[in-house]
Design an enzyme around this catalytic site. Structure first.
Site, PDB file in Angstrom:
ATOM      1  N   SER A 183       0.813  -1.223   0.000  1.00  0.00           N
ATOM      2  CA  SER A 183       0.000   0.000   0.000  1.00  0.00           C
ATOM      3  C   SER A 183       0.849   1.277   0.000  1.00  0.00           C
ATOM      4  CB  SER A 183      -0.963  -0.036   1.192  1.00  0.00           C
ATOM      5  OG  SER A 183      -0.276  -0.241   2.397  1.00  0.00           O
TER       6      SER A 183
ATOM      7  N   LYS B 129       2.143  -5.248   3.337  1.00  0.00           N
ATOM      8  CA  LYS B 129       3.331  -4.402   3.465  1.00  0.00           C
ATOM      9  C   LYS B 129       2.907  -2.956   3.253  1.00  0.00           C
ATOM     10  CE  LYS B 129       6.360  -2.298   1.912  1.00  0.00           C
ATOM     11  NZ  LYS B 129       6.719  -0.909   2.273  1.00  0.00           N
TER      12      LYS B 129
ATOM     13  N   VAL C 209       6.796   1.327  -9.856  1.00  0.00           N
ATOM     14  CA  VAL C 209       6.872   0.201  -8.915  1.00  0.00           C
ATOM     15  C   VAL C 209       5.906  -0.894  -9.358  1.00  0.00           C
ATOM     16  CG1 VAL C 209       6.477  -0.526  -6.524  1.00  0.00           C
ATOM     17  CG2 VAL C 209       7.706   1.608  -6.984  1.00  0.00           C
TER      18      VAL C 209
ATOM     19  N   GLU D 201      -3.498  -0.136  -8.678  1.00  0.00           N
ATOM     20  CA  GLU D 201      -3.851   1.255  -9.012  1.00  0.00           C
ATOM     21  C   GLU D 201      -2.577   2.063  -8.885  1.00  0.00           C
ATOM     22  OE1 GLU D 201      -6.661   2.036 -10.261  1.00  0.00           O
ATOM     23  OE2 GLU D 201      -7.515   0.068  -9.912  1.00  0.00           O
TER      24      GLU D 201
ATOM     25  N   CYS E 135      -3.607  10.775  -5.587  1.00  0.00           N
ATOM     26  CA  CYS E 135      -3.427  10.282  -6.953  1.00  0.00           C
ATOM     27  C   CYS E 135      -4.360  11.035  -7.897  1.00  0.00           C
ATOM     28  CB  CYS E 135      -3.716   8.796  -6.994  1.00  0.00           C
ATOM     29  SG  CYS E 135      -5.206   8.385  -6.104  1.00  0.00           S
TER      30      CYS E 135
ATOM     31  N   GLU F  38       4.077  13.192 -13.264  1.00  0.00           N
ATOM     32  CA  GLU F  38       3.413  13.211 -11.959  1.00  0.00           C
ATOM     33  C   GLU F  38       4.411  13.704 -10.913  1.00  0.00           C
ATOM     34  OE1 GLU F  38       2.574   9.598  -9.652  1.00  0.00           O
ATOM     35  OE2 GLU F  38       0.537  10.305  -9.367  1.00  0.00           O
TER      36      GLU F  38
HETATM   37  P1  NAD Z   1       5.390   4.091  -4.107  1.00  0.00           P
HETATM   38  O1  NAD Z   1       5.214   3.406  -5.403  1.00  0.00           O
HETATM   39  O2  NAD Z   1       6.672   4.762  -3.834  1.00  0.00           O
HETATM   40  O3  NAD Z   1       5.181   3.047  -2.898  1.00  0.00           O
HETATM   41  C1  NAD Z   1       4.018   2.260  -2.810  1.00  0.00           C
HETATM   42  C2  NAD Z   1       4.336   1.011  -2.027  1.00  0.00           C
HETATM   43  O4  NAD Z   1       5.255   0.226  -2.790  1.00  0.00           O
HETATM   44  C3  NAD Z   1       5.012   1.275  -0.680  1.00  0.00           C
HETATM   45  O5  NAD Z   1       4.548   0.360   0.270  1.00  0.00           O
HETATM   46  C4  NAD Z   1       6.471   1.039  -0.991  1.00  0.00           C
HETATM   47  O6  NAD Z   1       7.225   0.670   0.146  1.00  0.00           O
HETATM   48  C5  NAD Z   1       6.384  -0.089  -1.986  1.00  0.00           C
HETATM   49  N1  NAD Z   1       7.560  -0.193  -2.861  1.00  0.00           N
HETATM   50  C6  NAD Z   1       8.428   0.770  -3.223  1.00  0.00           C
HETATM   51  N2  NAD Z   1       9.364   0.266  -4.044  1.00  0.00           N
HETATM   52  C7  NAD Z   1       9.065  -1.040  -4.230  1.00  0.00           C
HETATM   53  C8  NAD Z   1       9.642  -2.086  -4.986  1.00  0.00           C
HETATM   54  N3  NAD Z   1      10.732  -1.890  -5.718  1.00  0.00           N
HETATM   55  N4  NAD Z   1       9.052  -3.298  -4.961  1.00  0.00           N
HETATM   56  C9  NAD Z   1       7.927  -3.499  -4.238  1.00  0.00           C
HETATM   57  N5  NAD Z   1       7.353  -2.548  -3.487  1.00  0.00           N
HETATM   58  C10 NAD Z   1       7.913  -1.337  -3.479  1.00  0.00           C
HETATM   59  O7  NAD Z   1       4.156   5.099  -3.954  1.00  0.00           O
HETATM   60  P2  NAD Z   1       3.845   6.128  -2.784  1.00  0.00           P
HETATM   61  O8  NAD Z   1       4.836   7.243  -2.847  1.00  0.00           O
HETATM   62  O9  NAD Z   1       3.644   5.442  -1.500  1.00  0.00           O
HETATM   63  O10 NAD Z   1       2.417   6.644  -3.246  1.00  0.00           O
HETATM   64  C11 NAD Z   1       2.262   7.586  -4.251  1.00  0.00           C
HETATM   65  C12 NAD Z   1       1.927   6.952  -5.580  1.00  0.00           C
HETATM   66  O11 NAD Z   1       0.771   6.138  -5.438  1.00  0.00           O
HETATM   67  C13 NAD Z   1       1.575   7.978  -6.635  1.00  0.00           C
HETATM   68  O12 NAD Z   1       2.106   7.592  -7.857  1.00  0.00           O
HETATM   69  C14 NAD Z   1       0.052   7.952  -6.653  1.00  0.00           C
HETATM   70  O13 NAD Z   1      -0.514   8.409  -7.855  1.00  0.00           O
HETATM   71  C15 NAD Z   1      -0.204   6.517  -6.404  1.00  0.00           C
HETATM   72  N6  NAD Z   1      -1.545   6.295  -5.861  1.00  0.00           N
HETATM   73  C16 NAD Z   1      -2.509   5.825  -6.697  1.00  0.00           C
HETATM   74  C17 NAD Z   1      -3.796   5.627  -6.240  1.00  0.00           C
HETATM   75  C18 NAD Z   1      -4.860   5.106  -7.150  1.00  0.00           C
HETATM   76  O14 NAD Z   1      -5.916   4.714  -6.665  1.00  0.00           O
HETATM   77  N7  NAD Z   1      -4.641   5.069  -8.451  1.00  0.00           N
HETATM   78  C19 NAD Z   1      -4.097   5.909  -4.916  1.00  0.00           C
HETATM   79  C20 NAD Z   1      -3.093   6.373  -4.082  1.00  0.00           C
HETATM   80  C21 NAD Z   1      -1.813   6.556  -4.566  1.00  0.00           C
END
Ligand code: NAD
Length: 540
Positions: free
Chosen positions: A185, A210, A267, A291, A325, A424
């Site tokens: 998440s 996680k 990611v 998402e 997002c 973004e």
């Molecule tokens: P992120 O991709 O940095 O992290 C998301 C999750 O992935 C975290 O738990 C993180 O620890 C994990 N992660 C990071 N690197 C990873 C890897 N290499 N392998 C597996 N897991 C990994 O995103 P964030 O900064 O937490 O959230 C912001 C992003 O989420 C933005 O791009 C936003 O648009 C998107 N978002 C989308 C929605 C939607 O419904 N479309 C909703 C909320 C957020």
């Protein structure tokens, strides 16, 4: 028990926290209490609290000096233990009466709507730097809505039964997936963080969860609330820490059954790739529900109402520091309206800056961005815009002395493909492109063709024909489309949420469409009087 129905869901009412209200006093006292604590946030594996030797310090984004938790990060062995625990819980949990499973989540919803509300809101405000309103609408209300509506969607799915002609009974059994689900998440919504493990669990799956390192405090309390509601050991296993490590271990297991992900597109692609590379090793084809990012637009027609447009731009772009997002981050404004929009938006951004600060003060409109990495990204984008000659209409300042503060910023570009119209940034930065009134249709094409995402978007117009045209030309440009409203703030049960293209699999969080993904249905045909002669009549 057969015949029982879950209560029909309704959206949790949003509290206002008006000055001098009892609800404000109660929340303020929980915030004060939590600000003095520095809790230990362990992993929760098979119902046991597990402490690892590898910890990280969790701080408030708006106050570098405010240490809120020491979080235990999972190592390979911890993730393996979480997988073992989820597999061990699968047999019983998947066979629980669905109403009994529903009872756990309905109780969790009532706990979070009631005695746990202040704790979950305070943790989200302090830990993710949300204003009281931004925390209340999601950490309390949306989270409760996800739980109450999803158990109702699960029931709706169970009600979908096939036709049975005379002599047989056809049934659909909505089994969970075999194996376990990995939920990963994002930082920005406590509600989404809770929904990712609970939606599959409602359907009888067991989960390794996680959460984001940047949402660890609220995740800790969410897990505690679920356990207080009676969630059996091993159904959801909480592992904090590095997503790469956790997903490496989880996707290497032959019983990996599905991924419920929300986060950035890169990611998500990396995870998909990893699963693809290991596809020969799994017992089943894993479900992938993800998402990801957005570059969400507001397109105004010359007939738009300016006051409403300015409010939508300001709230859509700056609430929660643009870290939704769905946040408005690119706007297309007709030349004839621009002088008024420019004045209104500039004033709004300057006023919003006056109300930016420590979210522990409940009058605050904006807090800080989530961490130093986000801060540097936003500062660099603003600097690069200045260097490129892009106008900084409002804001543009950054200050990291006490917390990660980025001013609500409006950039104005004459290049519709300028970097900040396409990339973004996930910060309080709105880029505006002014188009000639006669070019409305071309402007819509620009909206559609700019950038890789298709999450949310708004059109503002009083002219019905223009609305119709936008709906048609932008059909694939947004999974959540708003008419005369800001592109943020979807509500469970009202606007199922998700986008396509680079924004994800569009499995609509908080809807039947998402719940159905966590089931692998079994069709059962039972014949009352089986045939006893192998020959068909046509054979004479
Ligand atoms: P992120 O991709 O940095 O992290 C998301 C999750 O992935 C975290 O738990 C993180 O620890 C994990 N992660 C990071 N690197 C990873 C890897 N290499 N392998 C597996 N897991 C990994 O995103 P964030 O900064 O937490 O959230 C912001 C992003 O989420 C933005 O791009 C936003 O648009 C998107 N978002 C989308 C929605 C939607 O419904 N479309 C909703 C909320 C957020």
């Amino acid at each position: 028990m057969p015949g029982f129905r879950v209560p029909p869901p309704a959206n949790e009412p949003v509290r206002t926290y008006a000055p001098a209200s009892a609800e404000r006093a109660s929340l303020e006292s929980r915030i004060a209490e939590m600000s003095k604590e520095r809790i230990d946030a362990p992993l929760v594996i098979g119902g046991r609290e597990v402490r690892s030797s590898d910890t990280f310090t969790f701080r408030a984004p708006h106050r570098h000096d405010l240490e809120l938790a020491e979080v235990h990060a999972a190592g390979t062995e911890d993730v393996t233990a979480a997988i073992v625990a989820s597999k061990a819980a699968h047999h019983d949990w998947s066979r629980w009466d669905p109403n009994e499973r529903a009872a756990v989540f309905l109780r969790a919803a009532d706990l979070i709507a009631g005695p746990w509300r202040d704790t979950i809101n305070a943790a989200t405000m302090l830990g993710q730097s949300k204003s009281v309103h931004q925390a209340e609408i999601e950490a309390a209300c949306e989270l409760v809505d996800f739980l109450r509506f999803n158990v109702a969607f699960a029931e709706q799915l169970r009600d979908m039964q096939p036709y049975s002609p005379d002599g047989m009974w056809n049934r659909m059994e909505y089994r969970p997936l075999e194996g376990f689900v990995l939920a990963i998440s994002p930082f920005n919504f406590t509600a989404i963080a809770c929904n990712l493990p609970t939606a599959p669990a409602i359907m009888g799956n067991t989960v390794v969860w996680k959460p984001s390192e940047k949402q660890a405090l609220a995740a800790h309390y969410t897990m505690a609330a679920l356990r207080a509601a009676g969630l059996p050991d091993g159904v959801i296993n909480l592992v904090h820490g590095d997503g790469g490590l956790v997903s490496d271990v989880a996707t290497a297991d032959p019983d990996f059954g599905g991924l419920h992900f929300t986060g950035s597109a890169d990611v998500m692609r990396g995870l998909w790739r990893k699963i693809g590379e290991r596809i020969d090793t799994y017992r089943s084809f894993p479900r992938i529900v993800g998402e990801s990012g957005g570059k969400d637009f507001v397109a105004a027609h010359p007939s738009a109402q300016v006051d409403a447009l300015v409010v939508a731009l300001g709230r859509g772009a700056f609430e929660y520091q643009g870290q939704k997002c769905s946040a408005a981050s690119r706007a297309y404004i007709p030349r004839s309206l621009w002088p008024q929009v420019r004045d209104g938006l500039g004033d709004l951004a300057r006023e919003a800056k006056q109300s930016m600060g420590d979210v522990g003060d409940l009058s605050t409109f904006m807090g800080a961005v989530i961490d130093g990495k986000a801060f540097a990204k936003h500062r660099d984008a603003i600097e690069a815009a200045r260097t490129a000659g892009v106008e900084v209409l409002a804001g543009g300042g950054t200050d990291d002395s006490e917390g990660w503060f980025v001013d609500p910023t409006v950039l104005v570009t004459d290049d519709p493909h300028y970097d900040t119209m396409e990339r973004e940034l996930f910060g309080p930065i709105l880029t505006v492109y002014v188009y000639e009134d006669d070019d409305w249709e071309d402007a819509l094409d620009l909206v559609d063709e700019t950038g890789p995402y298709a999450l949310t978007g708004s059109v503002f117009a009083e002219d019905r024909h223009a609305v119709h045209e936008a709906l048609d030309r932008l059909r694939d440009a947004a999974g959540n489309f708003y008419v005369n409203d800001k592109p943020t703030g979807s509500i469970v049960g009202q606007q199922p949420f998700g986008g396509a293209r680079g924004s994800g699999t569009n499995d609509k969080a908080g809807s039947l469409l998402n719940i159905v993904r966590w089931s692998s249905a079994r069709a059962i045909k039972e014949l009352s009087v089986p045939p006893t002669d192998w020959r068909y009549p046509h054979m004479g």
